[in-house]
Design an enzyme around this catalytic site. Structure first.
Site, short mmCIF file in Angstrom:
data_model
loop_
_atom_site.label_atom_id
_atom_site.label_comp_id
_atom_site.label_asym_id
_atom_site.label_seq_id
_atom_site.Cartn_x
_atom_site.Cartn_y
_atom_site.Cartn_z
N HIS A 196 43.34 53.38 36.04
CA HIS A 196 44.24 52.35 36.92
C HIS A 196 44.14 52.81 38.30
CE1 HIS A 196 45.55 51.59 32.89
NE2 HIS A 196 46.23 50.46 33.19
N GLU B 119 40.95 38.99 29.89
CA GLU B 119 40.57 39.08 31.60
C GLU B 119 39.20 38.09 31.69
OE1 GLU B 119 41.51 41.74 29.83
OE2 GLU B 119 43.22 42.33 31.01
#
Lengths: 319, 329
Positions: B133, B64
Site C-alpha cells: 500500500h 479493479e
C-alpha cells in the site's frame, strides 16, 4: 422457420465469404506471402453471422484474437481486411493492427482485442455508456471458451448483471482453448450454467445452426434493450482449422474431428437450402462466383497497395 | 468575480475539480470502490453522490481490472470516466486494461476512436501501510507509450491538472500522494486549467537544479530553505506531468545552474529519474559541472516499521547531502 429467402441467401453469402476469405488467407499464409500470424474461424461462421445479422446498425461488437469472421459478419469490407492483413496503409487499421486487431468503429466493431477476455470489460463499459445516455444500443462481447476462466470474465459479467446493462456475452465454444480441451478446463457440461452464478439467463444452443443463432440472439437483444440486462449465450461449435498458423490440430481426436466436419455450418446450411427448395444450385453457384471475384479483387489490390512509412509508427500514439 | 486565491487542502482542490467538470459536462462520471456513499478513502469524491446521483457516481464491486476496463469501454463510446483506484498498488491488477487496451486502442486501430479515460490513484510512503500500500509505481506507466502520467505536488496544481485530465482525449494516469491530501495551499477562485507538459519552478535558485515531483517537492523545498541558510541557492523544478515531460524547462534550468539533483521517492532501479538524467546528459552535457546526483528510494520493498520505512525513501538530510555533493564536486 419464418425467414424469407433473401435473408437466408444473405446468411449463405456471408458465411461463404468468411469461409473463402479464411481459406484464401490460409493459403497465402502457407505460401509465405502474408506476414505475422493468423487465428482463423473455419467452422465457426454461423455464430459470427447469426449474431451479427441480428444487430442494429449502431450496436457494437468486441472481438478476440480470432476476429476475421466477426469483422466480415459485421460488414467490414473484405478489401479493408485483406489490406490490413497484408500490412498496408490502406487497411482498416492503417497497418497498425493486423490480423488480431481488425475492426472499424464506424461499422460497429471495436478493433479486436487479442488479450483473452480483455474485451469483456470493454463491452461492459460500452454498454454502461449506452445505459447512461439512454441510448437503445447493445454491446456484444464475443469470446472463446478459454476466456471464461479468466478473472476479467467473472468481474465483467457480474458488473453487467448488477447494473442490468444492455450487453450480450457470447461464448463461441469451439471446445479448445488453443490446444487444451474444454474438459480439462471446466467441470461444467454447459458453459452457460455459469450464468446462474451471476443471476442472469444462460442459454446454450447449436452454434452451427445459423438460424438458431440468429433467433437466440434476437431474443437476448430484446431483453437487453428492454432493460432486463445481459444474457450469457453459449454457441456450441468447432474449429475445423488450426488454432493459429501451421497448427496441425493433433490434439483433436480424429473421430471427433470427422464428426465436426460433418456438422460444420456452411455445408449443413447449403444442404438445407437445397433440400427445402429454398435455393437452386445455380443460385448458390452465382453467389459463390461473386464471392470469389470479390476476394480475388481484394487480394490483388492489397498486393498493390502502398506500404506505410516508417514515420507512421509515431502517429496515433500519445507518446 | 474576484480571483483572490483561497486556501484549500489538496483533497479539497481535487474535489472541486471533479465537481466543476461534472457540472460542465454530463459525460463525465466517476467510478470506483467506496467512492459514492463513502466519498472515497481520502474524501476526494465527497459530496458528488448528493449532487450528481448514483448514475454518475458509481460504487463498483471489488473488481479493479474490470471496472477499469468498463471505464475504458465507456470512454471509447463517448463518455469521460474518472476511475479511482484506492491505491496505486491495486492498479497493478488493471495493467492489461490500461497498458494493453487504453494505451494502445487508438494506435492499433490507425487512429479510430479516442480514449478520454482518467485513472485517479494514490501512491507513496509515509503512514506505515507497508509493502502493498506504499509503492511509487509511476515508472510502470511512464514506460508504456500512450499514457499521460500526472503527479501534482500541491493543491493548485492538483486542481488545474485534474481538470485538464478530464478534458483530455487520451488516457491519463493521475497519481496523487497519500501524504499530500491534507496539505494546504492557495487555489484561485476562477476556473483555470494547467496544460500537460508544462512544468513549474517551485523555487528560483542559481546554484543547482533540483528536479522532483509529487511529495518529494515539499520535502525538497524544506531542504532548499535549509541550504539557502548555508549559501546554496537551489532551483526546484517540478515537471508536474512526467508524460509529457517539460524537457525545455529542465534543460533551461540546467544550463543556468550547471548542477543537477533529481529526487524520486520510487526505487532507484529503472526509475524516471534515470531517464531524466539520460535526457540531460544527452542534451546538456557541455553545461554540466558535476555528475548528476539521483536521490531515490532503495531497491527494496517498503517495510511496515516507520523507522525502516523512512530509511527506504529520500529524506530531507539525503537531499541536502546530495545537493552538497553536486555543488562541491
Amino acid at each position: 422457420m419464418t425467414h424469407d429467402k433473401d435473408r437466408l441467401l444473405s446468411f449463405y453469402h456471408r458465411m461463404l465469404m468468411i469461409r473463402q476469405f479464411e481459406e484464401r488467407v490460409k493459403m497465402m499464409f502457407l505460401e509465405g506471402i502474408m506476414p505475422g500470424t493468423i487465428h482463423q474461424c473455419q467452422g465457426q461462421e454461423a455464430s459470427a453471422v447469426g449474431v451479427c445479422f441480428a444487430l442494429n446498425e449502431k450496436d457494437v461488437i468486441t472481438s478476440t484474437h480470432r476476429p476475421h469472421g466477426h469483422a466480415i459478419a459485421r460488414g467490414l469490407s473484405v478489401e479493408s481486411l485483406m489490406h490490413e492483413l497484408f500490412g498496408k496503409s490502406t487497411g482498416c487499421c492503417k497497418a497498425k493492427g493486423g490480423s488480431m486487431h481488425v475492426g472499424d468503429l464506424d461499422q460497429g466493431m471495436v478493433p479486436a482485442i487479442a488479450i483473452v477476455a480483455g474485451n469483456i470489460p470493454l463491452a461492459t463499459g460500452i454498454a454502461l455508456s449506452y445505459k447512461m445516455r439512454r441510448e437503445p444500443h447493445v454491446a456484444v462481447s464475443f469470446m472463446g471458451d478459454g476466456a471464461i476462466n479468466e478473472g476479467a470474465f467473472h468481474e465483467a459479467v457480474n458488473m453487467g448483471a448488477i447494473w442490468k446493462l444492455p450487453v450480450l456475452y457470447v461464448i463461441e465454444n469451439n471446445r479448445y482453448a488453443a490446444s487444451t480441451s474444454i474438459e480439462k478446463m471446466t467441470a461444467l457440461d454447459k458453459l452457460s450454467d455459469r450464468a446462474a452464478g451471476y443471476g442472469i439467463p444462460g442459454v446454450t444452443i447449436d452454434g452451427n445452426d445459423v438460424e438458431a443463432v440468429y433467433e437466440a440472439t434476437q431474443a437476448a437483444l430484446a431483453g437487453a434493450r428492454a432493460g432486463d440486462g445481459p444474457t450469457l449465450l453459449e454457441l456450441e461449435t468447432y474449429r475445423i482449422t488450426g488454432h493459429s498458423r501451421r497448427d496441425p490440430c493433433n490434439y483433436q481426436p480424429p473421430e471427433e474431428r470427422e464428426l465436426a466436419v460433418k456438422r460444420e455450418p456452411l455445408g449443413r446450411f447449403t444442404g438445407k437450402l437445397l433440400e427445402a427448395g429454398l435455393a437452386t444450385q445455380a443460385e448458390l453457384d452465382e453467389i459463390a462466383a461473386a464471392v470469389e471475384t470479390e476476394i480475388d479483387a481484394a487480394v490483388e489490390s492489397a498486393k498493390a497497395a502502398p506500404e506505410p512509412l516508417p514515420e507512421d509508427a509515431l502517429e496515433d500514439v500519445f507518446a | 468575480m474576484s480571483n483572490e486565491p483561497r486556501t484549500l487542502m489538496y483533497r479539497e482542490a481535487l474535489n472541486e475539480a471533479l465537481m466543476e467538470e461534472m457540472r460542465r459536462d454530463d459525460t463525465v462520471f466517476v467510478m470506483g470502490e467506496g467512492i459514492a456513499e463513502r466519498g472515497g478513502s481520502y474524501k476526494v469524491t465527497a459530496g458528488l453522490l448528493a449532487e450528481f446521483g448514483e448514475k454518475r457516481v458509481i460504487d463498483t464491486p471489488l473488481a479493479e481490472a474490470s471496472f477499469t476496463g468498463a471505464g475504458i469501454g465507456a470512454a471509447l463510446t463517448g463518455m469521460r470516466p474518472v476511475v479511482e483506484l484506492l491505491f496505486i498498488d491495486f492498479a497493478l491488477l488493471t495493467l492489461d486494461q490500461v497498458i494493453n487496451q487504453a494505451a494502445k486502442l487508438k494506435f492499433m486501430t490507425g487512429g479510430q476512436g479516442n480514449v478520454p479515460f482518467v485513472m485517479r490513484t494514490q501512491g507513496g510512503t509515509g503512514n506505515g501501510v507497508a509493502a502493498q500500500h506504499s509503492q511509487s509505481l509511476e515508472a510502470i506507466f511512464y514506460h508504456a507509450p500512450g499514457l499521460n502520467v500526472v503527479m501534482p505536488s500541491c493543491p493548485h496544481d492538483a486542481k488545474g491538472l485534474l481538470k485538464t485530465a478530464v478534458r483530455h482525449n487520451d488516457p491519463v494516469i493521475f497519481i496523487e500522494h497519500k501524504l499530500l491530501y491534507m496539505n494546504e495551499g492557495p487555489v484561485p477562485t476562477d476556473d483555470y486549467l494547467i496544460p500537460f507538459g508544462q512544468g513549474d519552478i517551485k523555487r528560483r535558485g542559481s546554484d543547482v537544479t533540483l528536479i522532483a515531483w509529487s511529495n518529494m517537492i515539499p520535502r525538497s523545498l524544506t531542504a532548499a530553505d535549509k541550504l539557502a541558510a548555508e549559501g546554496i541557492n537551489v532551483e526546484v523544478v517540478d515537471p508536474r506531468t512526467l508524460v509529457p515531460l517539460d524537457k525545455e524547462l529542465i534543460l533551461d534550468s540546467v544550463r543556468r545552474t550547471e548542477h543537477v539533483v533529481i529526487v524520486q521517492e520510487a526505487v532507484r532501479r529503472g526509475g524516471v529519474a534515470s531517464d531524466i538524467a539520460s535526457i540531460i546528459q544527452a542534451e546538456a552535457f557541455d553545461y554540466l559541472d558535476a555528475p548528476i546526483e539521483i536521490v531515490a528510494g532503495l531497491n527494496t520493498q517498503i517495510p511496515f516499521n516507520l523507522t525502516l520505512e523512512a530509511a527506504c525513501v529520500p529524506q530531507e538530510d539525503d537531499i541536502i547531502a546530495a545537493v552538497k555533493r553536486a555543488v562541491y564536486a
